[in-house]
Design an enzyme around this catalytic site. Structure first.
Site, PDB file in Angstrom:
ATOM      1  N   ASP A  21     -12.062   0.837   3.622  1.00  0.00           N
ATOM      2  CA  ASP A  21     -12.058  -0.626   3.463  1.00  0.00           C
ATOM      3  C   ASP A  21     -13.493  -1.156   3.338  1.00  0.00           C
ATOM      4  O   ASP A  21     -13.702  -2.328   3.038  1.00  0.00           O
ATOM      5  CB  ASP A  21     -11.387  -1.297   4.676  1.00  0.00           C
ATOM      6  CG  ASP A  21     -10.034  -1.901   4.321  1.00  0.00           C
ATOM      7  OD1 ASP A  21      -9.728  -1.990   3.114  1.00  0.00           O
ATOM      8  OD2 ASP A  21      -9.294  -2.284   5.250  1.00  0.00           O
TER       9      ASP A  21
ATOM     10  N   GLN B 225      -5.614  -2.798   9.814  1.00  0.00           N
ATOM     11  CA  GLN B 225      -5.064  -3.951   9.094  1.00  0.00           C
ATOM     12  C   GLN B 225      -5.497  -5.238   9.801  1.00  0.00           C
ATOM     13  O   GLN B 225      -5.249  -5.419  10.976  1.00  0.00           O
ATOM     14  CB  GLN B 225      -3.527  -3.844   9.039  1.00  0.00           C
ATOM     15  CG  GLN B 225      -2.859  -4.867   8.161  1.00  0.00           C
ATOM     16  CD  GLN B 225      -3.148  -4.680   6.661  1.00  0.00           C
ATOM     17  OE1 GLN B 225      -3.245  -3.566   6.173  1.00  0.00           O
ATOM     18  NE2 GLN B 225      -3.322  -5.781   5.946  1.00  0.00           N
TER      19      GLN B 225
ATOM     20  N   LYS C 293       0.841  -1.204   0.000  1.00  0.00           N
ATOM     21  CA  LYS C 293       0.000   0.000   0.000  1.00  0.00           C
ATOM     22  C   LYS C 293       0.872   1.250   0.000  1.00  0.00           C
ATOM     23  O   LYS C 293       0.591   2.226  -0.698  1.00  0.00           O
ATOM     24  CB  LYS C 293      -0.930  -0.008   1.221  1.00  0.00           C
ATOM     25  CG  LYS C 293      -2.027  -1.068   1.109  1.00  0.00           C
ATOM     26  CD  LYS C 293      -2.731  -1.323   2.427  1.00  0.00           C
ATOM     27  CE  LYS C 293      -3.613  -2.564   2.294  1.00  0.00           C
ATOM     28  NZ  LYS C 293      -4.085  -3.112   3.568  1.00  0.00           N
TER      29      LYS C 293
END
Ligand code: NAD
Length: 287
Positions: free
Chosen positions: A114, A91, A47
């Site tokens: 997300d 994450q 990322k």
């Protein structure tokens, strides 16, 4: 035919870089990482590299394995209030003692790039297009669109029912008028189900689960799995490979119409899709 995720990722990368170049400030993503899992660090690095290429900014906040929920929630609230931060992601996976749902729902839905909060899940459920679609699902849609693969009316079989991949992917394809079957670890006669598919999407984390007798000519196969085989028995059987998918690529590729490689299929598009969501969040924050 090989469905090349990298090629489409590169196109999205160029488009994002071009647009971000014209902006006054940089779209900024806060990534919260708990512990030091090697795979999570590798995903975060991907990322970071992508962000650098397109001109976005990453804030990487790391916590020890033993961190308390309150500390993370406190930081999430600060990022929610901070107008220079446009997206926030946690994450995954996180340690067992932390409540994933509680933490993700602490993220402002407008910054939940997300797309995993209850608010955005509800929007996907209700086919409300103003929500964020989870990056892997969005990447799969981008891949199908780029290769002009029809979804409407097609039989889609999704193997895997996780909140992260299987369920949102099944819902997103249902929203696009596919006829969707979801299979999972308790499905009986899995191959009987997969053989019905026009489009087969596999996200199980079970290396090489889908063998040649699970597929037939004419099918489109999307392999979401990324399984590290270093140090396992498979490493000897497939020399020179660090990762394999959930599909036995070598034995399936010549039977089906089209298939994604691992790596180089869905993975690159997951990263690109996350940053598409970030750019949307940035733009919406300016309205
Ligand atoms: P998960 O462990 O949360 O869920 C796995 C699902 O697969 C479960 O619903 C389970 O019921 C099902 N399953 C497991 N074994 C099965 C079997 N033998 N037969 C049928 N179903 C079975 O995993 P996840 O988070 O959904 O991830 C799945 C895979 O996708 C992993 O390899 C992960 O690394 C990978 N992944 C890739 C990307 C990407 O960008 N390419 C993104 C996320 C996850």
């Amino acid at each position: 035919m090989l469905l090349d995720g990298k090629k489409i990722r590169d196109r999205i990368e160029k488009e994002l870089a071009h647009e971000i170049h014209t902006l006054k400030d940089k779209p900024t993503l806060a990534i919260l990482q708990v512990g030091l899992r090697e795979d999570s660090t590798a995903y975060i690095n991907q990322k970071r590299i992508f962000a650098e290429k397109i001109g976005a900014f990453i804030i990487h906040k790391q916590y020890p394995e033993t961190v308390e929920e309150n500390e993370i929630i406190h930081d999430i609230h600060n990022f929610n209030r901070d107008s220079s931060v446009h997206g926030i992601i946690l994450q995954i996976p996180i340690p067992e003692h932390l409540n994933r749902k509680l933490l993700i729902d602490a993220i402002d839905p407008h910054k939940d790039v997300d797309g995993l909060s209850s608010a955005n899940t509800k929007k996907l459920w209700e086919k409300d297009l103003t929500g964020y679609i989870p990056a892997t699902t969005k990447g799969i849609l981008a891949l199908l669109e780029a290769y002009k693969i029809d979804i409407q009316g097609k039989k889609v079989v999704v193997v895997g029912r996780s909140t992260l991949v299987g369920k949102p992917t099944a819902l997103a394809l249902l929203n696009k008028n596919a006829t969707v079957t979801i299979c999972h670890s308790k499905t009986e006669n899995l191959s009987q189900e997969t053989l019905q598919a026009d489009i087969l999407i596999v996200a199980t984390g079970h290396p090489l689960l889908i063998k040649k007798n699970f597929v037939k000519p004419g099918q489109i196969v999307i392999d979401v799995g990324i399984n590290l085989i270093k140090g396992t028995k498979l490493e000897e059987e497939i020399p020179g490979k660090k990762f394999v998918g959930d599909v036995d690529f070598e034995n399936v590729k010549d039977i089906v119409e089209a298939i994604t490689p691992v790596p180089g299929g869905v993975g690159p598009l997951t990263v690109a899709s996350l940053f598409e969501n970030l750019l949307t969040a940035y733009k919406q924050s300016k309205i």
